[in-house]
Design a protein around this motif. Structure first.
Motif, mmCIF file in Angstrom:
data_model
loop_
_atom_site.group_PDB
_atom_site.id
_atom_site.type_symbol
_atom_site.label_atom_id
_atom_site.label_comp_id
_atom_site.label_asym_id
_atom_site.label_seq_id
_atom_site.Cartn_x
_atom_site.Cartn_y
_atom_site.Cartn_z
ATOM 1 N N VAL A 1 8.267 -1.750 -3.490
ATOM 2 C CA VAL A 1 7.741 -2.814 -4.341
ATOM 3 C C VAL A 1 8.853 -3.782 -4.729
ATOM 4 C CG1 VAL A 1 6.594 -3.334 -6.530
ATOM 5 C CG2 VAL A 1 5.859 -1.373 -5.166
ATOM 6 N N ALA A 2 10.059 -3.259 -4.968
ATOM 7 C CA ALA A 2 11.194 -4.144 -5.236
ATOM 8 C C ALA A 2 11.440 -5.083 -4.063
ATOM 9 C CB ALA A 2 12.443 -3.312 -5.521
ATOM 10 N N LEU A 3 11.239 -4.570 -2.853
ATOM 11 C CA LEU A 3 11.411 -5.386 -1.656
ATOM 12 C C LEU A 3 10.384 -6.519 -1.617
ATOM 13 C CD1 LEU A 3 13.373 -5.373 0.715
ATOM 14 C CD2 LEU A 3 11.778 -3.918 1.960
ATOM 15 N N LEU A 4 9.194 -6.272 -2.136
ATOM 16 C CA LEU A 4 8.201 -7.337 -2.263
ATOM 17 C C LEU A 4 8.721 -8.445 -3.184
ATOM 18 C CD1 LEU A 4 4.946 -5.221 -2.680
ATOM 19 C CD2 LEU A 4 5.466 -6.738 -0.759
ATOM 20 N N GLY A 5 9.390 -8.054 -4.262
ATOM 21 C CA GLY A 5 9.982 -9.044 -5.159
ATOM 22 C C GLY A 5 11.017 -9.899 -4.453
ATOM 23 N N LEU A 6 11.820 -9.263 -3.597
ATOM 24 C CA LEU A 6 12.821 -10.012 -2.847
ATOM 25 C C LEU A 6 12.164 -10.954 -1.838
ATOM 26 C CD1 LEU A 6 15.775 -10.596 -2.209
ATOM 27 C CD2 LEU A 6 15.733 -8.676 -0.594
ATOM 28 N N ILE A 7 11.086 -10.520 -1.219
ATOM 29 C CA ILE A 7 10.352 -11.385 -0.288
ATOM 30 C C ILE A 7 9.832 -12.616 -1.024
ATOM 31 C CG2 ILE A 7 8.243 -11.550 1.101
ATOM 32 C CD1 ILE A 7 8.777 -8.637 1.973
ATOM 33 N N GLU B 1 -9.865 1.205 2.605
ATOM 34 C CA GLU B 1 -8.521 1.548 3.071
ATOM 35 C C GLU B 1 -7.480 0.741 2.306
ATOM 36 O OE1 GLU B 1 -5.713 1.335 7.090
ATOM 37 O OE2 GLU B 1 -7.832 0.815 7.180
ATOM 38 N N GLY B 2 -6.728 1.419 1.491
ATOM 39 C CA GLY B 2 -5.671 0.738 0.757
ATOM 40 C C GLY B 2 -6.199 -0.050 -0.422
ATOM 41 N N PHE B 3 -5.367 -0.223 -1.432
ATOM 42 C CA PHE B 3 -5.808 -0.927 -2.632
ATOM 43 C C PHE B 3 -4.772 -1.944 -3.103
ATOM 44 C CE2 PHE B 3 -7.656 3.391 -2.738
ATOM 45 C CZ PHE B 3 -8.981 3.046 -2.511
ATOM 46 N N PHE B 4 -3.845 -2.320 -2.229
ATOM 47 C CA PHE B 4 -2.863 -3.349 -2.594
ATOM 48 C C PHE B 4 -2.240 -3.074 -3.961
ATOM 49 C CE2 PHE B 4 -5.838 -5.803 0.220
ATOM 50 C CZ PHE B 4 -4.976 -5.863 1.304
ATOM 51 N N THR B 5 -1.501 -1.995 -4.078
ATOM 52 C CA THR B 5 -0.776 -1.571 -5.276
ATOM 53 C C THR B 5 -1.661 -0.759 -6.218
ATOM 54 O OG1 THR B 5 0.634 -3.543 -5.178
ATOM 55 C CG2 THR B 5 0.692 -2.285 -7.207
ATOM 56 N N TRP B 6 -2.939 -1.120 -6.348
ATOM 57 C CA TRP B 6 -3.851 -0.412 -7.240
ATOM 58 C C TRP B 6 -4.262 0.946 -6.658
ATOM 59 C CZ3 TRP B 6 -5.130 -2.184 -12.034
ATOM 60 C CH2 TRP B 6 -4.887 -3.534 -12.315
ATOM 61 N N PHE B 7 -4.769 1.802 -7.545
ATOM 62 C CA PHE B 7 -5.404 3.052 -7.155
ATOM 63 C C PHE B 7 -6.857 3.002 -7.628
ATOM 64 C CE2 PHE B 7 -0.924 3.830 -7.776
ATOM 65 C CZ PHE B 7 -0.577 4.500 -6.609
ATOM 66 N N ASN C 1 4.358 11.073 10.709
ATOM 67 C CA ASN C 1 3.261 10.520 9.915
ATOM 68 C C ASN C 1 3.797 9.673 8.759
ATOM 69 O OD1 ASN C 1 0.501 10.207 9.373
ATOM 70 N ND2 ASN C 1 0.519 11.884 7.891
ATOM 71 N N TYR C 2 4.928 9.007 9.001
ATOM 72 C CA TYR C 2 5.635 8.335 7.916
ATOM 73 C C TYR C 2 4.872 7.149 7.327
ATOM 74 C CZ TYR C 2 7.025 4.313 10.805
ATOM 75 O OH TYR C 2 7.025 3.180 11.573
ATOM 76 N N LYS C 3 3.876 6.628 8.022
ATOM 77 C CA LYS C 3 3.105 5.503 7.496
ATOM 78 C C LYS C 3 1.957 5.952 6.576
ATOM 79 C CE LYS C 3 4.912 1.611 9.048
ATOM 80 N NZ LYS C 3 4.221 0.569 9.785
ATOM 81 N N SER C 4 1.883 7.242 6.313
ATOM 82 C CA SER C 4 0.902 7.704 5.330
ATOM 83 C C SER C 4 1.431 7.372 3.938
ATOM 84 C CB SER C 4 0.653 9.205 5.465
ATOM 85 O OG SER C 4 1.847 9.925 5.257
ATOM 86 N N PHE C 5 0.586 7.526 2.940
ATOM 87 C CA PHE C 5 0.953 7.111 1.580
ATOM 88 C C PHE C 5 2.170 7.866 1.057
ATOM 89 C CE2 PHE C 5 0.828 7.630 -2.992
ATOM 90 C CZ PHE C 5 0.648 6.328 -3.442
ATOM 91 N N ASN C 6 3.127 7.102 0.513
ATOM 92 C CA ASN C 6 4.278 7.678 -0.169
ATOM 93 C C ASN C 6 4.763 6.652 -1.191
ATOM 94 O OD1 ASN C 6 6.346 9.334 -0.962
ATOM 95 N ND2 ASN C 6 7.688 8.811 0.743
ATOM 96 N N TYR C 7 4.514 6.923 -2.458
ATOM 97 C CA TYR C 7 4.803 5.982 -3.538
ATOM 98 C C TYR C 7 6.259 5.556 -3.499
ATOM 99 C CZ TYR C 7 4.402 4.067 -8.302
ATOM 100 O OH TYR C 7 4.368 3.248 -9.408
ATOM 101 N N SER C 8 6.489 4.246 -3.508
ATOM 102 C CA SER C 8 7.846 3.734 -3.326
ATOM 103 C C SER C 8 8.153 2.584 -4.273
ATOM 104 C CB SER C 8 8.042 3.269 -1.881
ATOM 105 O OG SER C 8 9.304 2.658 -1.710
ATOM 106 N N ASN C 9 8.982 2.843 -5.276
ATOM 107 C CA ASN C 9 9.470 1.785 -6.153
ATOM 108 C C ASN C 9 10.325 0.795 -5.384
ATOM 109 O OD1 ASN C 9 8.677 2.592 -9.041
ATOM 110 N ND2 ASN C 9 9.571 4.478 -8.254
ATOM 111 N N ASN D 1 0.803 -1.223 0.000
ATOM 112 C CA ASN D 1 0.000 0.000 0.000
ATOM 113 C C ASN D 1 0.835 1.273 0.000
ATOM 114 O OD1 ASN D 1 -2.528 -1.245 -0.066
ATOM 115 N ND2 ASN D 1 -2.554 -1.543 2.145
ATOM 116 N N HIS D 2 2.145 1.151 -0.259
ATOM 117 C CA HIS D 2 3.032 2.324 -0.287
ATOM 118 C C HIS D 2 2.970 3.101 1.027
ATOM 119 C CE1 HIS D 2 3.994 1.876 -4.570
ATOM 120 N NE2 HIS D 2 2.704 1.678 -4.797
ATOM 121 N N ARG D 3 2.968 2.372 2.117
ATOM 122 C CA ARG D 3 2.921 3.007 3.437
ATOM 123 C C ARG D 3 4.038 2.476 4.345
ATOM 124 N NH1 ARG D 3 -2.187 3.280 1.390
ATOM 125 N NH2 ARG D 3 -3.487 5.043 2.052
#
Length: 363
Positions: free
Chosen positions: A190-196, A303-309, A179-187, A127-129
């Motif tokens: 998402v790369a970290l998801l690939g590593l997971i 709340e949140g869209f799992f990558t989607w908007f 407020n760092y857990k608010s939305f902030n688009y992060s490439n 969710n880019h959070r």
């Protein structure tokens, strides 16, 4: 005669491949008059069926090679929708827990130095959070001077970037605001998801996607890496210069590749998302329970869209993602309730929202 004028004439002689609708064709014909567009590949899904599939223009302007429905395009950040599917394949099998601290799945520790007692979850990444930031000083050389596949291994790059003992580590790679857990688009997130996915599955991310997504869906012109495709068949990516027209600067590639490096054809991608929208009646790689969890019937308060908007197109709600990179512009919009979808790929830097809206009005 200026080069871009010549290119404009060439567009008129290109062929459309695949199943087409005249009302969509007329819109595309108007778009292709622009001297800033090398090629457009478009798919339209209505009531779960692919009703329009076309490619216009050139994958290679210099050699006058046409784009076809089987031409792999660089789809930039629309790639994230596929990383999403890979993660949820493992969520579905119980191997990944969305609420779990990501450090359970990683070979190195990822902690926000400003909030070391807080955890980052898989859901946060989706969710880019997560509070993980993209460092333009590190990424811009890859974005601005495309050199194809990055030589860096995904795990090595992310360790250097995010781990305290990493060679490129900076505290500023993490948000410091409370407020760092608010939305902030992060490439990078998402790369970290690939590593997971790699760590949990025991496979390279490319291999996992090929085995679990691309091959089951018969996506034969799709890969995260240029090296796995016939480069002569891949759409070259073009930037426009007023004096000389469209110029190929090189194929894109970067070390955080699960965030935006996928190459796929419009035929392959349409097949994937038609399968997603018809999950109850197809052999899709996820179950209907999982797809409804990712993209339930949309509501603004979700709340949140799992990558989607979530966006409104002509007063209709769609799950949406777009992508932009050097010489690449892409967009996908899906309506899970009515089983509609629109996918647009271009190997040029163009704004696609107006075209998306025009097409949506016709379905």
């Amino acid at each position: 005669m200026k080069k871009h004028i010549t290119i404009g004439v060439l567009f008129l002689s290109t062929l459309i491949f695949g199943q087409t609708l005249p009302k969509i064709d007329s819109i595309i014909k108007q778009e292709m008059k622009s001297d800033k567009i090398a090629a457009l590949a478009i798919a339209v899904i209505d009531s779960g069926k692919v009703v329009h599939l076309s490619a216009n223009g050139f994958r290679d302007i210099k050699d006058k090679l046409p784009a076809t429905i089987n031409t792999p395009f660089h789809i930039a950040s629309v790639s994230k929708t596929v990383t999403n599917l890979a993660v949820f394949k493992l969520v579905e099998s119980g191997k990944i827990d969305l609420k779990m601290d990501i450090n359970k799945y990683l070979p190195f520790e990822v902690k926000n130095p400003f909030y070391p007692n807080d955890i980052i979850t898989v859901r946060d990444l989706l969710n880019h959070r997560s509070g993980i930031k993209d460092d333009s000083e590190i990424y811009e050389p890859f974005w601005n001077i495309p050199k194809g596949d990055s030589p860096f291994k995904l795990g090595n790059f992310l360790k250097d970037y995010l781990s305290e003992d990493g060679k490129q580590y900076k505290k500023d790679h993490y948000e410091s605001d409370s407020n760092y857990k608010s939305f902030n688009y992060s490439n990078t997130g998402v790369a970290l998801l690939g590593l997971i996915v790699e760590q949990v599955s025991g496979m390279d991310f490319e291999d996992f996607c090929q085995i679990n997504i691309f091959k089951p869906m018969e996506m034969t012109n799709t890969s995260w890496f240029l090296k796995n495709l016939d480069s002569s068949l891949v759409a070259k990516t073009y930037v426009h210069h007023d004096a000389i027209g469209l110029v190929f600067k090189g194929h894109n590639g970067y070390p955080d590749y699960p965030g935006g490096q996928l190459r796929t054809s419009i035929s392959d991608f349409a097949k994937l998302w038609a399968g997603y929208l018809n999950v109850e009646n197809s052999n899709f790689m996820l179950t209907p329970i999982t797809t409804k969890f990712i993209t339930p019937s949309p509501r603004i308060a979700q709340e949140g869209f799992f990558t989607w908007f979530l966006t409104s197109i002509n007063s209709h709600l769609y799950y949406f993602h777009n992508g932009g990179d050097t010489g690449a512009s892409t967009v996908i919009a899906i309506d899970v309730y009515n089983k509609r979808g629109i996918i647009i790929f271009s190997n040029s830097e163009v704004r696609l929202n107006k075209l998306l809206s025009k097409i949506e009005k016709k379905i």
